[in-house]
Motif scaffolding. Structure first.
Motif, short mmCIF file in Angstrom:
data_model
loop_
_atom_site.label_atom_id
_atom_site.label_comp_id
_atom_site.label_asym_id
_atom_site.label_seq_id
_atom_site.Cartn_x
_atom_site.Cartn_y
_atom_site.Cartn_z
N ALA A 20 12.28 -18.66 -20.20
CA ALA A 20 11.42 -20.02 -20.37
C ALA A 20 10.12 -19.68 -20.14
N ALA A 21 9.57 -18.62 -19.11
CA ALA A 21 8.45 -18.31 -18.72
C ALA A 21 7.53 -17.37 -19.65
N GLU A 22 8.37 -16.70 -20.53
CA GLU A 22 7.69 -15.86 -21.55
C GLU A 22 6.43 -16.23 -22.16
N PRO A 23 5.41 -15.59 -22.21
CA PRO A 23 4.29 -16.47 -22.71
C PRO A 23 4.27 -16.38 -24.10
N LEU A 49 -10.94 -22.00 -23.33
CA LEU A 49 -10.94 -23.24 -22.64
C LEU A 49 -9.55 -23.94 -22.82
N ALA A 50 -9.53 -24.17 -24.28
CA ALA A 50 -8.10 -24.91 -24.43
C ALA A 50 -6.88 -24.24 -23.81
N ILE A 51 -6.80 -23.01 -24.13
CA ILE A 51 -5.43 -22.44 -23.50
C ILE A 51 -5.34 -22.61 -21.79
N ASP A 52 -6.51 -22.50 -21.28
CA ASP A 52 -6.60 -22.48 -19.76
C ASP A 52 -6.20 -24.04 -19.24
N GLU A 53 -6.71 -25.06 -20.16
CA GLU A 53 -6.47 -26.17 -19.70
C GLU A 53 -5.07 -26.59 -19.98
N ARG A 57 -1.62 -27.33 -17.16
CA ARG A 57 -0.79 -28.68 -17.08
C ARG A 57 0.74 -28.08 -17.45
N GLY A 58 0.99 -26.86 -17.18
CA GLY A 58 2.27 -26.31 -17.52
C GLY A 58 2.61 -25.52 -18.83
N GLY A 59 1.68 -25.31 -19.63
CA GLY A 59 1.85 -24.56 -20.88
C GLY A 59 2.33 -25.72 -21.92
N VAL A 60 3.00 -24.80 -22.82
CA VAL A 60 3.73 -25.86 -23.94
C VAL A 60 5.29 -25.25 -23.83
N LEU A 61 6.12 -26.38 -23.92
CA LEU A 61 7.43 -26.26 -23.97
C LEU A 61 7.67 -25.53 -22.51
N GLY A 62 6.99 -25.64 -21.42
CA GLY A 62 7.22 -24.89 -20.31
C GLY A 62 7.06 -23.61 -20.08
N ARG A 63 6.44 -22.86 -21.33
CA ARG A 63 5.79 -21.60 -21.13
C ARG A 63 4.40 -21.41 -21.26
N PRO A 64 3.79 -20.32 -20.42
CA PRO A 64 2.40 -20.29 -20.54
C PRO A 64 1.74 -19.72 -21.94
#
Length: 415
Positions: A20-23, A49-53, A57-64
């Protein structure tokens, strides 16, 4: 046995958490070198900048999210190879541009790989027109939209003038010149001549030859269908030949970085279009857009350009679609994006369903006098917004789009 079962359950849980944490990798296919490199650097800054934001907030679908980038040098064949390398890295989505030929070639390869491709700066009509396909979404406006906005302004403010066109010899240049000729009534080549210059790789002699012909003409309006460093080089020659004083110069697709490279003194008075400038959020009363300008300015000590805003918006919109669908599957994301309306950095925009063109307001801009520019803290307050055209008036209709596809031997729907 119970211990083994517990151990297996624990191992499964740890594995699930690790997975789940795999980027998630996003692939940026952009010009780090070549004539459009400044626009490419701006895309990198906006994307980061968008990726850092999103990661905050927790990434996308729980993944960075992580960004992997490759240099196209504005060469289609290199961009296609980059798609293969980024796909091999496991990129979930690809984006980039600055050359329409690059965006078209790279997006077709991405489609073969089953990947979405978002065009950042790719103004050719062909990108979502005759060369459009289901896996390509274009964030910026097309040449038709720029031409209709410019045509509206030029026909009102500078009617019945003679034009001279100097055009980059590739798909963006061709469709931009053709579109502007139609909207300004300057189709007659005898009265409104033009010269093509090679792209990429034009020499100073090519620009000098073209602009010498412009100087010998009776034209009152000089249209430079050039981009990036190519426009900067041409402007310097135009100044040497005295054309910046005797002609109204039009550069259909201007960017902040072009003015910065050439200098506001040289570019003063040049007309063009932008889908976004850092002044737009205040004009459109967009709180999210104003926050983006402030965050970008604090981070990079400069204002964001349309290139940066495009890359930022693409990452945010892809992430939004992924969260809405709970999926990274390209087909699911295509369905979620088609017809989707949103407000992010300006007024309302929409990913049009039938061609995947982003519908949005187009702004006619004129470069301010140098004295005004220099009053700004960053000395980057380059553009006065002199006119605007909303998407309902600017974008080609379904019938026009299908006619273009038919003429090119393409099916009437995206494949």
């Amino acid at each position: 046995m119970k211990k083994l079962t517990a151990s297996l359950a624990l191992w499964a849980g740890i594995t699930a958490v690790a997975q789940a944490a795999e980027p998630i990798t996003l692939g940026l296919n952009y010009p780090r070198t070549g004539p459009y490199k400044e626009e490419g650097l701006a895309q990198m800054r906006g994307a980061l900048l968008a990726i850092d934001e999103l990661n905050e907030r927790g990434g996308v679908l729980g993944r960075p999210l992580r960004l992997s980038s490759r240099d196209t040098a504005s060469r289609p064949e290199k961009a296609v190879r980059n798609v293969d390398r980024l796909a091999a890295e496991g990129a979930a989505m690809l984006f980039g541009g600055s050359s329409s030929a690059v965006a078209i070639a790279a997006s077709k390869r991405a489609a073969e790989r089953g990947l979405l491709y978002f065009g950042t700066l790719t103004y050719s009509n062909d990108t979502t027109g005759k060369d459009g396909h289901r896996h390509m979404f274009r964030e910026c406006n097309n040449a038709w939209m720029s031409a209709r906005a410019l045509g509206q302004y030029l026909n009102k403010e500078l009617p019945n003038k003679d034009y001279f066109y100097v055009t980059a010899d590739y798909t963006w240049g061709h469709t931009t010149e053709s579109s502007l000729r139609q909207t300004t009534g300057s189709e007659a080549l005898g009265q409104h001549p033009g010269v093509k210059v090679p792209f990429p790789g034009a020499r100073m002699a090519d620009y000098h030859n073209a602009l010498t012909q412009a100087a010998a003409s009776k034209a009152q309006i000089l249209v430079l269908v050039l981009f990036g460093e190519d426009l900067v080089r041409a402007m310097r020659i135009a100044q040497d030949l005295g054309l910046t004083k005797r002609m109204q110069i039009v550069a259909p697709n201007l960017t902040q970085h072009m003015v910065e490279q050439a200098g506001p003194g040289l570019m003063q008075g040049v007309l063009g279009t932008e889908p976004w400038t850092w002044r737009v959020p205040a004009l459109e009363k967009s709180e999210r857009g104003q926050a983006f300008v402030e965050q970008f300015s604090q981070r990079y000590q400069m204002y964001p350009s349309s290139s940066a805003a495009s890359a930022y918006s693409i990452v945010q919109q892809w992430a939004d679609a992924a969260e809405r669908t709970k999926s990274l599957d390209s087909q699911a994301l295509i369905k979620a994006l088609e017809g989707h309306s949103y407000s992010l950095l300006k007024d309302q925009q929409q990913w049009r369903a039938f061609d995947h063109q982003n519908l949005q307001t187009v702004y006619v801009v004129q470069v301010k006098p140098r004295a005004e520019v220099m009053k700004d803290p960053f000395k980057q307050d380059y553009f006065a917004i002199v006119d605007r055209l909303d998407a309902s008036q600017a974008a080609p209709s379904l019938a026009e789009w299908q006619a273009e596809r038919k003429a090119a031997g393409q099916p009437p729907t995206l494949q």
